[in-house]
Design a protein around this motif. Structure first.
Motif, PDB file in Angstrom:
ATOM      1  N   MET A   1       0.916  -0.742   0.260  1.00  0.00           N
ATOM      2  CA  MET A   1      -0.112  -0.008   0.084  1.00  0.00           C
ATOM      3  C   MET A   1       0.625   1.094   0.033  1.00  0.00           C
ATOM      4  SD  MET A   1      -2.146  -1.294  -0.334  1.00  0.00           S
ATOM      5  CE  MET A   1      -3.396  -3.623  -0.072  1.00  0.00           C
ATOM      6  N   ALA A   2       0.290   2.123  -0.480  1.00  0.00           N
ATOM      7  CA  ALA A   2       0.811   3.637  -0.742  1.00  0.00           C
ATOM      8  C   ALA A   2       1.132   4.286   1.025  1.00  0.00           C
ATOM      9  CB  ALA A   2       0.318   4.375  -1.677  1.00  0.00           C
ATOM     10  N   PRO A   3       2.068   4.891   1.402  1.00  0.00           N
ATOM     11  CA  PRO A   3       2.515   5.255   2.129  1.00  0.00           C
ATOM     12  C   PRO A   3       1.646   5.463   3.144  1.00  0.00           C
ATOM     13  CG  PRO A   3       4.449   5.518   1.369  1.00  0.00           C
ATOM     14  CD  PRO A   3       3.163   5.346   0.157  1.00  0.00           C
ATOM     15  N   GLY A   4       0.676   5.454   4.306  1.00  0.00           N
ATOM     16  CA  GLY A   4      -0.459   6.045   4.367  1.00  0.00           C
ATOM     17  C   GLY A   4      -2.164   5.996   4.477  1.00  0.00           C
TER      18      GLY A   4
ATOM     19  N   GLY B   1       2.919   2.408  -3.421  1.00  0.00           N
ATOM     20  CA  GLY B   1       3.851   1.657  -2.545  1.00  0.00           C
ATOM     21  C   GLY B   1       5.261   0.935  -2.806  1.00  0.00           C
ATOM     22  N   LYS B   2       5.889   0.026  -2.297  1.00  0.00           N
ATOM     23  CA  LYS B   2       6.731  -0.316  -2.721  1.00  0.00           C
ATOM     24  C   LYS B   2       6.487  -1.273  -3.261  1.00  0.00           C
ATOM     25  CE  LYS B   2       9.079  -2.949   0.741  1.00  0.00           C
ATOM     26  NZ  LYS B   2       9.986  -3.244   1.497  1.00  0.00           N
ATOM     27  N   THR B   3       6.950  -1.504  -5.230  1.00  0.00           N
ATOM     28  CA  THR B   3       7.148  -3.347  -5.647  1.00  0.00           C
ATOM     29  C   THR B   3       8.440  -4.795  -4.893  1.00  0.00           C
ATOM     30  OG1 THR B   3       5.801  -2.299  -6.836  1.00  0.00           O
ATOM     31  CG2 THR B   3       7.355  -4.044  -7.705  1.00  0.00           C
ATOM     32  N   VAL B   4       7.535  -5.784  -4.850  1.00  0.00           N
ATOM     33  CA  VAL B   4       8.780  -6.883  -4.826  1.00  0.00           C
ATOM     34  C   VAL B   4       8.468  -7.811  -5.013  1.00  0.00           C
ATOM     35  CG1 VAL B   4       9.459  -8.286  -3.197  1.00  0.00           C
ATOM     36  CG2 VAL B   4       9.160  -5.761  -1.835  1.00  0.00           C
ATOM     37  N   ALA B   5       8.862  -8.248  -6.467  1.00  0.00           N
ATOM     38  CA  ALA B   5       8.548  -9.227  -7.078  1.00  0.00           C
ATOM     39  C   ALA B   5       9.616 -10.602  -6.898  1.00  0.00           C
ATOM     40  CB  ALA B   5       9.191  -8.979  -8.200  1.00  0.00           C
ATOM     41  N   MET B   6       9.199 -12.102  -7.301  1.00  0.00           N
ATOM     42  CA  MET B   6       9.274 -13.023  -6.157  1.00  0.00           C
ATOM     43  C   MET B   6       8.803 -13.639  -7.707  1.00  0.00           C
ATOM     44  SD  MET B   6       6.609 -14.666  -4.353  1.00  0.00           S
ATOM     45  CE  MET B   6       6.730 -12.691  -3.300  1.00  0.00           C
TER      46      MET B   6
END
Length: 487
Positions: free
Chosen positions: A379-382, A398-403
């Motif tokens: 989610m975007a901050p706050g 928000g942050k993107t984390v790939a796997m």
């Protein structure tokens, strides 16, 4: 389907249903084995007639017109192409000296004046809408098609009612005609459409350059083109859309034109129409048993059911919202009525869903019916959404984390593949929420983000080669005349 009940309009062997009833009653008694003849006015985007065709497609009921036809009629380029196709017949058969304008009504391929049956039949064959009104203009002693509109049953004059009834009876008894096949040709050049002025681009500039660099590795030549290049489209063999798709915008005109030229195109027009409407999405996924948050399709008559059904807070969505725009968190009945009133000015139907708070959303990229990448979108901050549009249209993400695909939960991948494959063979971004061991589909997006540094964190350059490799195969199939692969 009709906008309103018409006492005179009864067809043996068919059930006449009003649009209001069809849209508000999910179990309307019509299953996927029927054809839906939409006699409503369809000119307004997201109006009642539009939704009749859209939901009929979602329910597997073969509407006439389909939504692509509805949108094609708004395209000036489509009308110009149609005019060129009909020009020999128009020149041969249209002779009216009393005026420089002529209007031809077409009821299921029939001319109620019974003077231009060949022309009426050709118009209906090329524009599959039950009721058409074509306008012809004479310039320098030659007639040409100037405009064509789908009309509704309310536009039928009283003296033509008996004729329409007979035409409808005859049509109901006929078998559906096969779709025409398109011709092939060309050489392997891929156009990548992007808009440098777009505030929320689906691919950043580094990702676009990686696509261009990867093209020769799969035997293609790729070129970035901008929205002013529509006239050049025929120079290419395929189109990869990396501009935000809007049904009433220039992007849709590009993909529609590319499809009419017979070239492989992603996003294809049908995928855009399906993915951009959340009402269609809910109907289609419900029909196929794919788990979603508790959802209510809302119209003016059932607004009072939202809070008792879903509770508060809940989420209210305009059907064609994107990037989280016009997706509102509703915390009170006053919020509900205020936002619903705003949305109803745009769309006959809106979507309400239960509130499922999670720390991140799953995004699974599906391409050509296979999983391509998997990410967690935090989610975007706050904020409660992955994207927040701040003042001045600035996008906060928000942050993107790939796997890797193998690292993601099996239920997430399986649900994403099943959902995307109901849409087509294009490139889709499937958004899901996971609550404990339960996975819920939020939506299937066409034109998903592929940004350097985000979605390519695991595959790197191979991601771009995978995307372009599908284009290379489809272009080769087209050149050889082979049937497109469905794998």
């Amino acid at each position: 389907m009709t906008d309103h009940r018409q006492e005179w309009f009864e067809i043996p062997g068919a059930v006449v249903v009003t649009a209001g009833r069809y849209l508000s009653e999910r179990e309307s008694g019509l299953d996927g084995s029927v054809r839906v003849l939409n006699f409503c006015r369809t000119g307004r985007y997201q109006g009642r007639g539009y939704y009749v065709s859209l939901l009929a497609e979602a329910r597997g009921q073969r509407p006439l017109p389909d939504v692509k036809t509805v949108e094609d009629l708004k395209s000036e380029a489509r009308v110009q192409a149609l005019s060129a196709q009909l020009e020999p017949l128009v020149h041969e058969t249209l002779h009216h000296e009393e005026s420089d304008r002529f209007e031809l009504d077409v009821y299921l391929g029939k001319d109620p004046a019974e003077r231009h049956q060949a022309l009426a039949g050709q118009l209906f064959a090329k524009v599959r809408a039950p009721l058409l009104r074509a306008l012809f203009q004479r310039d320098e002693r030659r007639w040409r098609l100037d405009a064509v509109h789908a009309i509704g049953i309310a536009d039928i004059p009283a003296q033509h009612r008996a004729f329409l009834l007979e035409a409808a009876k005859a049509f109901v008894a006929e078998a559906p005609a096969p779709r025409p096949q398109r011709a092939d040709g060309g050489r392997p050049r891929l156009a990548i459409l992007w808009d440098p002025n777009e505030p929320h681009k689906p691919s950043n500039e580094e990702a676009l350059q990686r696509l261009v660099r990867a093209a020769p590795l799969v035997g293609l030549e790729a070129e970035l083109i901008e929205p002013d290049a529509l006239g050049r489209l025929a120079e290419f063999d395929g189109l990869f859309n990396r501009a935000s798709p809007e049904v009433d915008g220039v992007t849709y005109e590009f993909v529609r034109r590319a499809e009419s030229l017979g070239m492989p195109v992603v996003d294809d027009p049908e995928s855009i129409l399906r993915c951009l409407n959340k009402v269609y999405m809910h109907e289609l996924m419900s029909r196929h048993g794919i788990a979603q948050p508790r959802t209510l399709v809302v119209h003016r008559r059932n607004l009072d059911e939202v809070v008792p059904t879903l509770g508060l807070p809940c989420v209210l969505k305009l059907p064609d919202s994107g990037f989280g725009l016009d997706v509102m968190k509703i915390e009170s009945e006053d919020d509900l009525r205020r936002e619903a009133d705003r949305f109803f000015k745009v769309s006959e139907l809106i979507v309400a869903q239960e509130w499922l708070p999670t720390g991140f959303d799953w995004r699974v990229g599906i391409y050509d019916r296979r999983p391509l990448f998997v990410c967690k979108y935090f989610m975007a901050p706050g904020h409660w959404k992955v994207n927040q549009v701040a003042e001045g249209q600035r996008l906060i993400e928000g942050k993107t984390v790939a796997m890797s695909v193998g690292e993601a939960p099996e239920a997430v991948i399986n649900t994403a593949v099943r959902a995307a494959n109901l849409i087509g063979r294009g490139l889709y971004g499937v958004d899901l929420k996971q609550v404990e061991d339960r996975v819920y589909l939020i939506e299937v997006n066409c034109n998903p983000n592929i940004d350097a540094g985000n979605e390519d964190q695991v595959l790197g350059e191979a991601l771009y080669r995978e995307v372009l490799g599908v284009f290379a195969r489809r272009i080769a199939e087209r050149r050889s005349g082979a049937a497109p692969s469905t794998a």
